[in-house]
Every structure is written in structure tokens, then in C-alpha cells.
Design an enzyme around this catalytic site. Structure first.
Site, PDB file in Angstrom:
ATOM      1  N   HIS A  79       1.139  -1.238   0.015  1.00 59.46           N
ATOM      2  CA  HIS A  79      -0.002  -0.082  -0.126  1.00 59.46           C
ATOM      3  C   HIS A  79       0.895   1.283   0.066  1.00 59.46           C
ATOM      4  O   HIS A  79       2.204   1.052   0.684  1.00 59.46           O
ATOM      5  CB  HIS A  79      -0.898   0.012   1.162  1.00 59.46           C
ATOM      6  CG  HIS A  79      -1.669   1.117   1.528  1.00 59.46           C
ATOM      7  ND1 HIS A  79      -2.574   1.779   0.618  1.00 59.46           N
ATOM      8  CD2 HIS A  79      -2.232   1.490   2.674  1.00 59.46           C
ATOM      9  CE1 HIS A  79      -3.236   2.793   1.270  1.00 59.46           C
ATOM     10  NE2 HIS A  79      -3.187   2.381   2.465  1.00 59.46           N
ATOM     11  N   GLU A  81       0.262   4.352   1.146  1.00 60.40           N
ATOM     12  CA  GLU A  81       0.052   5.399   2.165  1.00 60.40           C
ATOM     13  C   GLU A  81       1.263   5.632   2.963  1.00 60.40           C
ATOM     14  O   GLU A  81       1.875   4.527   3.179  1.00 60.40           O
ATOM     15  CB  GLU A  81      -1.171   5.146   2.900  1.00 60.40           C
ATOM     16  CG  GLU A  81      -1.740   6.198   3.628  1.00 60.40           C
ATOM     17  CD  GLU A  81      -2.943   6.310   4.075  1.00 60.40           C
ATOM     18  OE1 GLU A  81      -3.651   5.132   4.196  1.00 60.40           O
ATOM     19  OE2 GLU A  81      -3.854   7.456   4.685  1.00 60.40           O
ATOM     20  N   ASP A  83       2.318   5.940   5.921  1.00 58.78           N
ATOM     21  CA  ASP A  83       2.387   5.031   7.156  1.00 58.78           C
ATOM     22  C   ASP A  83       2.946   3.820   6.805  1.00 58.78           C
ATOM     23  O   ASP A  83       3.579   3.163   7.801  1.00 58.78           O
ATOM     24  CB  ASP A  83       1.100   5.015   7.913  1.00 58.78           C
ATOM     25  CG  ASP A  83      -0.047   4.321   7.098  1.00 58.78           C
ATOM     26  OD1 ASP A  83      -0.213   4.776   5.940  1.00 58.78           O
ATOM     27  OD2 ASP A  83      -0.949   3.852   7.903  1.00 58.78           O
ATOM     28  N   TYR A 194     -11.938   0.914  14.011  1.00 59.46           N
ATOM     29  CA  TYR A 194     -11.218   1.054  12.765  1.00 59.46           C
ATOM     30  C   TYR A 194     -12.105   0.908  11.423  1.00 59.46           C
ATOM     31  O   TYR A 194     -12.181   1.541  10.429  1.00 59.46           O
ATOM     32  CB  TYR A 194      -9.813   0.074  12.653  1.00 59.46           C
ATOM     33  CG  TYR A 194      -8.944   0.044  11.695  1.00 59.46           C
ATOM     34  CD1 TYR A 194      -7.864   1.148  11.767  1.00 59.46           C
ATOM     35  CD2 TYR A 194      -9.079  -0.388  10.576  1.00 59.46           C
ATOM     36  CE1 TYR A 194      -6.780   0.970  10.920  1.00 59.46           C
ATOM     37  CE2 TYR A 194      -8.120  -0.299   9.441  1.00 59.46           C
ATOM     38  CZ  TYR A 194      -6.841   0.632   9.715  1.00 59.46           C
ATOM     39  OH  TYR A 194      -5.989   0.445   8.533  1.00 59.46           O
ATOM     40  N   HIS A 227      -1.147  -2.863  10.996  1.00 61.71           N
ATOM     41  CA  HIS A 227      -1.405  -1.883  12.236  1.00 61.71           C
ATOM     42  C   HIS A 227      -2.195  -2.781  13.380  1.00 61.71           C
ATOM     43  O   HIS A 227      -3.049  -3.554  13.087  1.00 61.71           O
ATOM     44  CB  HIS A 227      -2.635  -0.939  12.290  1.00 61.71           C
ATOM     45  CG  HIS A 227      -2.094   0.294  11.325  1.00 61.71           C
ATOM     46  ND1 HIS A 227      -1.342   1.128  11.233  1.00 61.71           N
ATOM     47  CD2 HIS A 227      -2.542   0.527   9.966  1.00 61.71           C
ATOM     48  CE1 HIS A 227      -0.954   1.941  10.268  1.00 61.71           C
ATOM     49  NE2 HIS A 227      -2.168   1.558   9.373  1.00 61.71           N
TER      50      HIS A 227
END
Ligand code: FEO
Length: 396
Positions: A79, A81, A83, A194, A227
Site C-alpha cells: 500500500h 500510504e 504510514d 477502525y 496496524h
């Protein structure tokens, strides 16, 4: 410091106990979080994802203590993104030319964020795989819109680990890494928060993707998200929960959310809550002042609810800005199969209830006809209308 996940697979991510917000200030974090990156050391050495940009130097230094970076045969970027991609630039400066396996959309995302740097991308799509030695391979599964167009998961055969990236994650720090070591109540709450605040808009896509992934009939020993806790104890429990949550989820709960100027609308909010409890003692009722409560926690309660009541007084022919912003967020989350009612006091013009009803309809809620709209303050006649509103919200 690395932590063993299984056999030759280690966690090499960043545990962030002090993080308070995510996505700017749009997501609140109460119990820490983590960016999980993984190191696979089979015949080939593979790094799966990295960590957020502010931690890039520590990440690379820590990784150097574990292995000679030159041993890394390739990187998987599930991914784009930041983070998860935020340390790519730093690590690729040390090992230029190392292949980066990712989707075509992820190339767009990475080049958009970090510039066209001539990185050695290997574009993959669902079903593509790469041998990593010892009879094991990595199989890629596009997870388009879960939650970005570039998202992907990677399945490791032999050890049966799904590196699911954001899907199945939580913003929750677990030093011991695994779901069976976590506080179970917090884990479930953080996973639901989430889902409600990040993934729910994509619930229909998620349902199809879950069916596709389950249809592969692959064994899942571990689901390792990017996460929070890693699911090793009954990892399919989170897949089953996602299956339920993605289908217009609701519990026997009603949530009352409001803001108030001079306590008139607050009084109506509490009367509505009390009446719902009177009519249906088994229904969970929760009340929040939108201007004071954490919006992500309130949205999690809305996610659980079968109905909500939203209140704002009239101000300048409209509604309070706190409620207007909250309703915009509510619309984004695309909740389904929920009823809504509106209430709010006014002094002069009194538009707030109509505006609230229109915005709740726009957000996909089935608005009930009854509303409470006291002028100045709730009279006995106003309060006498609350039982009908409560009954409609409860569906009795
Ligand atoms: Fe955890 Fe979409 O990044």
C-alpha cells in the site's frame, strides 16, 4: 528490535505508544498504535512494508542491526500510504535497484508522493506469485479500495500467513504483538472503531473481496495486518467479524447525539434517551454532546446502533457548525439500515429540524416522521411528543 512472528518471519515495525491522532487529526488514537513491517528470511530475504516517514531513520538503523541490508532481495509494498511507504526512500538509498513488488496503482501513489526516482518496480496483480525458496512463495491479492485503489495483500505459502496491510488492523499498541496477548475487549473495540471509521464506506467491496479470499480455500495460520495486533489465535475470527460488520451491521442500540447553545436541546436529548430506555429497557442507549465527545468514538457507537437521534438548535437559520461537520463525516461513512430522528430548540425561525432531517436522509438514514422542535424551551406539549419519536426509532 525484531520479534518473531513464525519460523523465519519477524516483525520489524514501529510500536507507537504515544500517537494521539492519525490521518492528520481525523482519527483519534487512545491506546497507541503500530506500523507493522515484516522481514521474511527464507532462501530469499523479503521486507514486507515499511513504517511512517517520521520513523524512517530509526527503522532503517534498527533493520541494519538485524541484517545486512544488502541481503534484502526485494521489498513488497502492499500500500502506498505514507504510514507504510514512508521509509522506502531511506532504505532504497542504501540498497538502490532493489525490486519493489506492488500494484500498478501503488506505483502511481509512490511516484506521486516521492517523485519519479527510477525505483525498480515489479507490478503485480491478483494471483501473481514469486518463489522465496524453501518451497515457499508469496502470492499477491489486489485489495482495491480496501481502503485505497492501490491496496494489496500478500499471502505466504508454507507458513500460511496473510500480510493483509490495513484490512483487519487496529490502531492499538500491543507490545506482545499477538491477539491472544491483547486485552480482548480493547482489541475488539479498536478493530470495530477502525472498521467503522475507515473501512465502512467500502463495505460492499469488502463483502465481495472476503468471499473471493475465503473462496481460495487457503489455510490461514496467521493474519498479519499493518496496524495493531497480529491475529494468530483463531485468525479467522476477524474475517468472520468483518463479514458481519460489512453487512449493514447493527446491535440493539440507539445513540443520541446533539449540541446545544443554552441547554434546551440538551434537555430534549436526555428526555429522548430516558424514554427509549423506558420503552425498551433491553436497548442500549448512549448520549453524546457532539462538540465535546470524540467523533470517532461516537461514530463507532453509531455503527453499532439501529437508530440515532440527532439534535441541534437553530442558529442563523441553520444548525450549529459542530453538528454540520459531524453530519458531513456521518455521510462519508455510508452507514446502512439505520433509522434517524431529529430534534432541536429554536427562538425565532426554527429551521434546524428540517435541515437535520434532510442531512440525515442524504447520509443514507431512514428518517422517521416524528421530531421534537420546542420554541424557547421544551413545554409539556413538546415532551409529550417524545414517546412517539422513541417508538418510531425503536420500531415498535
Ligand atoms: Fe495504514 Fe492506508 O494506511
Amino acid at each position: 528490535m525484531r520479534k518473531r512472528v513464525k519460523n523465519n518471519v519477524s516483525w520489524v515495525g514501529h510500536l507507537d505508544w504515544e500517537l494521539e491522532t492519525f490521518h492528520g487529526d481525523d482519527y483519534s488514537i487512545k491506546n497507541g498504535s503500530s506500523q507493522n513491517a515484516y522481514l521474511i528470511e527464507e532462501g530469499k530475504t523479503v521486507l514486507v512494508d515499511t513504517v511512517w516517514t517520521p520513523h524512517r531513520f530509526d527503522f532503517v538503523e534498527n533493520l541494519k542491526k538485524e541484517i545486512d541490508l544488502k541481503k534484502i532481495d526485494f521489498i513488497v509494498a502492499n500500500h502506498g500510504e505514507c504510514d507504510h511507504s514512508g521509509s522506502l526512500e531511506t532504505i532504497l538509498a542504501e540498497i538502490p535497484g532493489t525490486p519493489v513488488y506492488c500494484t500498478a496503482n501503488c506505483v502511481k501513489s509512490l511516484e506521486g508522493q516521492y517523485g519519479k526516482r527510477g525505483w525498480n518496480f515489479k507490478v503485480v496483480k491478483t494471483g501473481d506469485s514469486v518463489e522465496i525458496g524453501n518451497g515457499k512463495k508469496l502470492v499477491f491479492v489486489e485489495m482495491r479500495m480496501l481502503h485505497w485503489p492501490d491496496s494489496m495483500a500478500t499471502y505466504m505459502t508454507g507458513d500460511n500467513i496473510l500480510f493483509s496491510n490495513d484490512a483487519f488492523g487496529q490502531h492499538y499498541a500491543v507490545e506482545e504483538l499477538f491477539n491472544d496477548k491483547a486485552d480482548q475487549s480493547l482489541l475488539k473495540h479498536e478493530a470495530m472503531k477502525y472498521f467503522a471509521n475507515i473501512l465502512n464506506p467500502f463495505a460492499p467491496i469488502l463483502t465481495k473481496k472476503l468471499e473471493e479470499v475465503v473462496g481460495f480455500n487457503l489455510p490461514f495460520d496467521i493474519i498479519a495486518p499493518s496496524h495493531g495486533a497480529i491475529w494468530r489465535d483463531n485468525p479467522l475470527q476477524i474475517v468472520e467479524l468483518y463479514g458481519k460488520w460489512a453487512k449493514a451491521y447493527q446491535e440493539n442500540q440507539v445513540t443520541v447525539a446533539y449540541d446545544t447553545m443554552w441547554e434546551g436541546t440538551a434537555k430534549v436529548a436526555h428526555e429522548i434517551a430516558a424514554e427509549i430506555h423506558r420503552q425498551s429497557p433491553e436497548t442500549v442507549v448512549k448520549v453524546f454532546n457532539i462538540a465535546k465527545a470524540d467523533k470517532n468514538e461516537v461514530m463507532t457507537e453509531v455503527f453499532k446502533s439501529k437508530a440515532i437521534a440527532v439534535g441541534s438548535p437553530t442558529v442563523s437559520n441553520s444548525i450549529l457548525s459542530s453538528v454540520a461537520g459531524w453530519l458531513e463525516f456521518l455521510k462519508q461513512l455510508k452507514f446502512k439500515n439505520k433509522k434517524a430522528g431529529a430534534f432541536g430548540c429554536y427562538g425565532w425561525s426554527g429551521e434546524s429540524v428540517k435541515i437535520l432531517q434532510a442531512k440525515l436522509s442524504e447520509a443514507g438514514f431512514a428518517t422517521v416522521g416524528e421530531s421534537i422542535r420546542p420554541q424557547w424551551k421544551a413545554t409539556d406539549a413538546d415532551l409529550a411528543q417524545i414517546p412517539a419519536l422513541a417508538a418510531s426509532l425503536l420500531g415498535v
